[in-house]
Design a protein around this motif. Structure first.
Motif, mmCIF file in Angstrom:
data_model
loop_
_atom_site.group_PDB
_atom_site.id
_atom_site.type_symbol
_atom_site.label_atom_id
_atom_site.label_comp_id
_atom_site.label_asym_id
_atom_site.label_seq_id
_atom_site.Cartn_x
_atom_site.Cartn_y
_atom_site.Cartn_z
ATOM 1 N N LEU A 102 0.828 -1.207 0.000
ATOM 2 C CA LEU A 102 0.000 0.000 0.000
ATOM 3 C C LEU A 102 0.863 1.258 0.000
ATOM 4 N N THR A 103 1.908 1.259 0.813
ATOM 5 C CA THR A 103 2.804 2.414 0.882
ATOM 6 C C THR A 103 3.484 2.659 -0.458
ATOM 7 N N GLY A 104 4.009 1.590 -1.059
ATOM 8 C CA GLY A 104 4.679 1.728 -2.352
ATOM 9 C C GLY A 104 3.743 2.155 -3.459
ATOM 10 N N SER A 105 2.521 1.625 -3.449
ATOM 11 C CA SER A 105 1.539 1.969 -4.481
ATOM 12 C C SER A 105 1.136 3.433 -4.393
ATOM 13 N N ILE A 106 0.862 3.899 -3.171
ATOM 14 C CA ILE A 106 0.481 5.300 -2.977
ATOM 15 C C ILE A 106 1.616 6.220 -3.390
ATOM 16 N N PHE A 107 2.836 5.828 -3.064
ATOM 17 C CA PHE A 107 4.015 6.631 -3.397
ATOM 18 C C PHE A 107 4.160 6.812 -4.911
ATOM 19 N N ILE A 108 4.090 5.704 -5.662
ATOM 20 C CA ILE A 108 4.292 5.771 -7.111
ATOM 21 C C ILE A 108 3.110 6.428 -7.818
ATOM 22 N N ILE A 109 1.901 6.039 -7.457
ATOM 23 C CA ILE A 109 0.725 6.633 -8.087
ATOM 24 C C ILE A 109 0.658 8.133 -7.796
ATOM 25 N N GLY A 110 0.950 8.501 -6.553
ATOM 26 C CA GLY A 110 0.952 9.911 -6.189
ATOM 27 C C GLY A 110 1.992 10.700 -6.964
ATOM 28 N N PRO A 267 9.409 12.342 -7.100
ATOM 29 C CA PRO A 267 9.467 11.240 -6.134
ATOM 30 C C PRO A 267 10.566 11.420 -5.083
ATOM 31 N N ILE A 268 11.602 12.197 -5.405
ATOM 32 C CA ILE A 268 12.634 12.464 -4.397
ATOM 33 C C ILE A 268 12.018 13.224 -3.227
ATOM 34 N N VAL A 269 11.274 14.283 -3.552
ATOM 35 C CA VAL A 269 10.642 15.094 -2.514
ATOM 36 C C VAL A 269 9.628 14.268 -1.720
ATOM 37 N N ILE A 270 8.785 13.522 -2.435
ATOM 38 C CA ILE A 270 7.758 12.729 -1.754
ATOM 39 C C ILE A 270 8.381 11.645 -0.878
ATOM 40 N N SER A 271 9.418 10.981 -1.387
ATOM 41 C CA SER A 271 10.058 9.906 -0.611
ATOM 42 C C SER A 271 10.676 10.445 0.674
#
Length: 296
Positions: A102-110, A267-271
C-alpha cells in the motif's frame, strides 16, 4: 547472557566456546558477503530459468527463487552471524507485506499524478494490450528485485554495518551503494544514481529501520516496481510494456527522461516526506526499547 573470554574464543549462551574460525564467520562483513554471494548465485540460476519460461511458469520460478533466497538468508544469519531473524519471521508477514504494498503503491501513483498534473506525463489506455501477459511481465521482475535486493541491501548489508558503526552509518552506506548499483542501467546518469540514493536507498532503509521487518520493505519495493511497470513508465531505465501508453513532455528533471520516474525530482521530494516520519518513528522506538531495558 553471552560471556566473552580473552584470546580468540567466546563463550556462548550454552557455555560452548566459539573457535577462531567461528569468530571469523561471525564478523559482520564476512557473513554479509557470504550471504550475498549465496543469494546472487540463486538469483542468477533462476533468472536463466525464468527467462526461458513463459506465462505463469516464470512467476512460479520467481517464487521458488524467492523462497530459496530467503532460506539462504536465514541460514546465513542463524549459523554464521549466530542470531535470530525476527525481521523475516512468518508472524505478521502478510500484514507487513500488505502495508508495504500500500505504501509503495500510494508513493508511485501519487508521484505519477503530480507529474501528470504538472504536464510531464499523459496516459492513454493501451486497448490492444494483453492484460494477463502485462501483469505477469510487470509482477515477475518486480518480485524478483524486491526479494533479492532487500535481502542483500537491507537484510544483510544494513544490519552488518549497523553492528559495526550504527544505524546512521548503515543507512548512509547502503543508500549510496544502492544508487551506485543502478548506474549500469539503461539511461542512467550521475543524477539518476543520486536520485536513487535519496528516494530509494533512504526510503527503503528507513522503512526497514522503522518496522524492523523485511516483509514491509519487500512489499514497498515490489509495489514500486510493479505499479510503475503497469503504468507503462520505465523502471529505473528498463522499458515497460504497461497497461497504458505514456507520453512524456517537459524537462527530464520533472519527468525523469529515459530513465523513468526515478529520475524525477518529484518522487525524491515525496520519498523524503515519507522517510522523515519513518526515521522519527525509528528513533522513538529505540528510546522506548532503551527505557524498557533500563526498567526491565
Amino acid at each position: 547472557m553471552k560471556k566473552k573470554l580473552s584470546g580468540n574464543n567466546e563463550l556462548l549462551q550454552d557455555g560452548r566456546k566459539l573457535s577462531a574460525w567461528g569468530l571469523f564467520w561471525r564478523f559482520p562483513i564476512v557473513w554479509m558477503i557470504a550471504g550475498a554471494i549465496g543469494i546472487i548465485l540463486i538469483d542468477t540460476l533462476f533468472r536463466q530459468l525464468t527467462e526461458q519460461a513463459e506465462g505463469i511458469a516464470s512467476l512460479i520460478s520467481t517464487l521458488v527463487m524467492g523462497c530459496l533466497a530467503i532460506l539462504v538468508y536465514k541460514l546465513t544469519l542463524t549459523y554464521l552471524a549466530r542470531r535470530s531473524t525476527p525481521e523475516i519471521s512468518i508472524h505478521r508477514a502478510g500484514m507487513e507485506t500488505v502495508l508495504g504494498v500500500l505504501t509503495g503503491s500510494i508513493f508511485i501513483i501519487g508521484s505519477a499524478l503530480i507529474i501528470m498534473a504538472l504536464g510531464g506525463y499523459s496516459f492513454q489506455w493501451a486497448s490492444s494490450a494483453d492484460t494477463s501477459s502485462i501483469l505477469i511481465f510487470s509482477i515477475t521482475p518486480a518480485l524478483s528485485a524486491a526479494i533479492v535486493e532487500e535481502l542483500i541491501f537491507r537484510g544483510l548489508m544494513l544490519q552488518a554495518i549497523d553492528k559495526i558503526g550504527g544505524k546512521t552509518l548503515a543507512l548512509a552506506v547502503t543508500s549510496l551503494f544502492f544508487g551506485v548499483a543502478h548506474l549500469g542501467n539503461t539511461g542512467a546518469t550521475l543524477w539518476s544514481a543520486f536520485a536513487i540514493v535519496l528516494e530509494a536507498g533512504v526510503l527503503l532503509g528507513a522503512a526497514f529501520l522503522w518496522r524492523r521487518n523485511l516483509w514491509f520493505a519487500m512489499g514497498l519495493h515490489f509495489a514500486w516496481n510493479a505499479v510503475e511497470g503497469l503504468l507503462g513508465i520505465p523502471v529505473s531505465g528498463h522499458p515497460s510494456a504497461g497497461l497504458f501508453t505514456v507520453k512524456v513532455h517537459g524537462p527530464a528533471l520533472l519527468t525523469g527522461g529515459d530513465f523513468g520516474l526515478e529520475g524525477s525530482i518529484i518522487p525524491i521530494v515525496i520519498s523524503l516526506l515519507i522517510s522523515i516520519p519513518m526515521l522519527i518513528g525509528t528513533a522513538r522506538n529505540r528510546r522506548a526499547e532503551k527505557e524498557m531495558n533500563v526498567h526491565g
